[in-house]
Design a protein around this motif. Structure first.
Motif, short mmCIF file in Angstrom:
data_model
loop_
_atom_site.label_atom_id
_atom_site.label_comp_id
_atom_site.label_asym_id
_atom_site.label_seq_id
_atom_site.Cartn_x
_atom_site.Cartn_y
_atom_site.Cartn_z
N LEU A 17 -24.81 49.18 -71.71
CA LEU A 17 -25.52 48.08 -70.73
C LEU A 17 -25.83 47.00 -71.54
O LEU A 17 -25.76 45.78 -71.14
CB LEU A 17 -26.77 48.78 -70.24
CG LEU A 17 -27.80 48.06 -69.63
CD1 LEU A 17 -26.96 47.58 -67.98
CD2 LEU A 17 -29.03 48.68 -69.32
N ASP A 18 -26.10 46.83 -72.90
CA ASP A 18 -26.37 45.80 -73.54
C ASP A 18 -25.25 45.04 -73.74
O ASP A 18 -25.26 43.63 -73.61
CB ASP A 18 -26.93 46.27 -74.96
CG ASP A 18 -28.39 46.81 -75.08
OD1 ASP A 18 -28.99 46.22 -73.97
OD2 ASP A 18 -28.84 47.26 -75.78
N SER A 19 -23.99 45.46 -73.98
CA SER A 19 -22.83 44.81 -74.21
C SER A 19 -22.29 44.36 -72.73
O SER A 19 -21.86 42.88 -72.74
CB SER A 19 -21.63 45.79 -74.59
OG SER A 19 -21.50 46.77 -73.63
N LEU A 20 -22.78 44.87 -71.74
CA LEU A 20 -22.40 44.11 -70.35
C LEU A 20 -23.35 43.18 -69.94
O LEU A 20 -22.95 42.18 -69.34
CB LEU A 20 -22.48 45.30 -69.23
CG LEU A 20 -21.26 46.36 -69.23
CD1 LEU A 20 -21.62 47.67 -68.34
CD2 LEU A 20 -19.95 45.83 -69.03
N ARG A 21 -24.63 43.11 -70.34
CA ARG A 21 -25.48 42.00 -70.27
C ARG A 21 -25.01 40.96 -71.10
O ARG A 21 -25.27 39.71 -70.58
CB ARG A 21 -26.89 42.40 -70.66
CG ARG A 21 -27.52 43.47 -69.57
CD ARG A 21 -29.10 43.58 -69.88
NE ARG A 21 -29.63 44.44 -68.79
CZ ARG A 21 -30.81 45.20 -68.90
NH1 ARG A 21 -31.29 45.33 -70.24
NH2 ARG A 21 -31.26 45.86 -67.91
N GLU B 87 -21.94 40.14 -71.80
CA GLU B 87 -20.75 39.75 -71.32
C GLU B 87 -21.29 38.81 -70.24
O GLU B 87 -20.55 37.75 -69.44
CB GLU B 87 -19.78 41.02 -70.82
CG GLU B 87 -18.66 40.46 -70.15
CD GLU B 87 -17.60 39.73 -71.05
OE1 GLU B 87 -16.42 39.22 -70.33
OE2 GLU B 87 -17.69 39.74 -72.14
N ARG B 88 -22.25 39.25 -69.17
CA ARG B 88 -22.59 38.73 -68.03
C ARG B 88 -23.11 37.33 -68.52
O ARG B 88 -23.00 36.18 -67.64
CB ARG B 88 -23.74 39.33 -67.26
CG ARG B 88 -24.16 38.80 -66.08
CD ARG B 88 -25.34 39.17 -65.29
NE ARG B 88 -26.51 39.34 -66.32
CZ ARG B 88 -27.52 40.04 -66.02
NH1 ARG B 88 -27.56 40.69 -65.12
NH2 ARG B 88 -28.54 39.80 -66.90
N GLU B 89 -24.04 37.24 -69.71
CA GLU B 89 -24.53 35.85 -70.02
C GLU B 89 -23.50 34.95 -70.35
O GLU B 89 -23.60 33.85 -70.09
CB GLU B 89 -25.67 36.07 -71.29
CG GLU B 89 -26.78 36.83 -70.80
CD GLU B 89 -27.66 37.08 -72.15
OE1 GLU B 89 -27.55 36.47 -73.08
OE2 GLU B 89 -28.59 37.99 -71.76
N ARG B 90 -22.50 35.67 -71.22
CA ARG B 90 -21.32 34.69 -71.56
C ARG B 90 -20.46 34.10 -70.22
O ARG B 90 -20.25 32.90 -70.21
CB ARG B 90 -20.28 35.58 -72.26
CG ARG B 90 -19.29 34.58 -72.92
CD ARG B 90 -18.10 35.35 -73.62
NE ARG B 90 -17.47 36.24 -72.77
CZ ARG B 90 -16.65 35.77 -72.00
NH1 ARG B 90 -16.13 34.61 -71.98
NH2 ARG B 90 -15.67 36.52 -71.19
N LEU B 91 -20.42 34.95 -69.32
CA LEU B 91 -19.74 34.58 -68.18
C LEU B 91 -20.59 33.58 -67.42
O LEU B 91 -20.08 32.40 -66.63
CB LEU B 91 -19.39 35.68 -67.28
CG LEU B 91 -18.17 36.72 -67.87
CD1 LEU B 91 -17.83 37.93 -67.02
CD2 LEU B 91 -17.00 35.99 -67.97
#
Length: 90
Positions: A37-41, A43-47
């Motif tokens: 979940l932390d890594s997906l968050r 990635e979402r911030e980067r996107l």
């Protein structure tokens, strides 16, 4: 001593061990999911940042003065003279 009385503590110990193993496995899965979940968050911030940068780039590329300058320089376009403008009547 009866036979049933020796099996009950063994069954209880077995139930405790199985329960403890289930708790350990559940905690491990929970930690793995939190890490994902932390890594997906991240990635979402980067996107989101990339999307904002792309929107700014699109706005700057579509600016009227830039389009006009490119039309003049690359395509040799000019603004029409007054007598070349045709207006449609009602």
């Amino acid at each position: 001593m009866r036979r049933g009385s020796t099996w009950l503590p063994l069954l209880l110990i077995l139930a405790i061990v199985v329960s403890a193993l289930a708790v350990v496995r559940t905690k491990h899965e929970n930690r793995a999911l939190i890490s994902e979940l932390d890594s997906l968050r991240a990635e979402r911030e980067r996107l989101d940042m990339e999307w904002a940068q792309l929107q700014l780039e699109e706005a700057s590329l579509a600016a009227n003065n830039r389009v006009e300058a490119m039309a003049r320089a690359q395509l040799g376009m000019t603004e029409p003279r007054a007598y070349e403008i045709v207006e449609a009547g009602p």
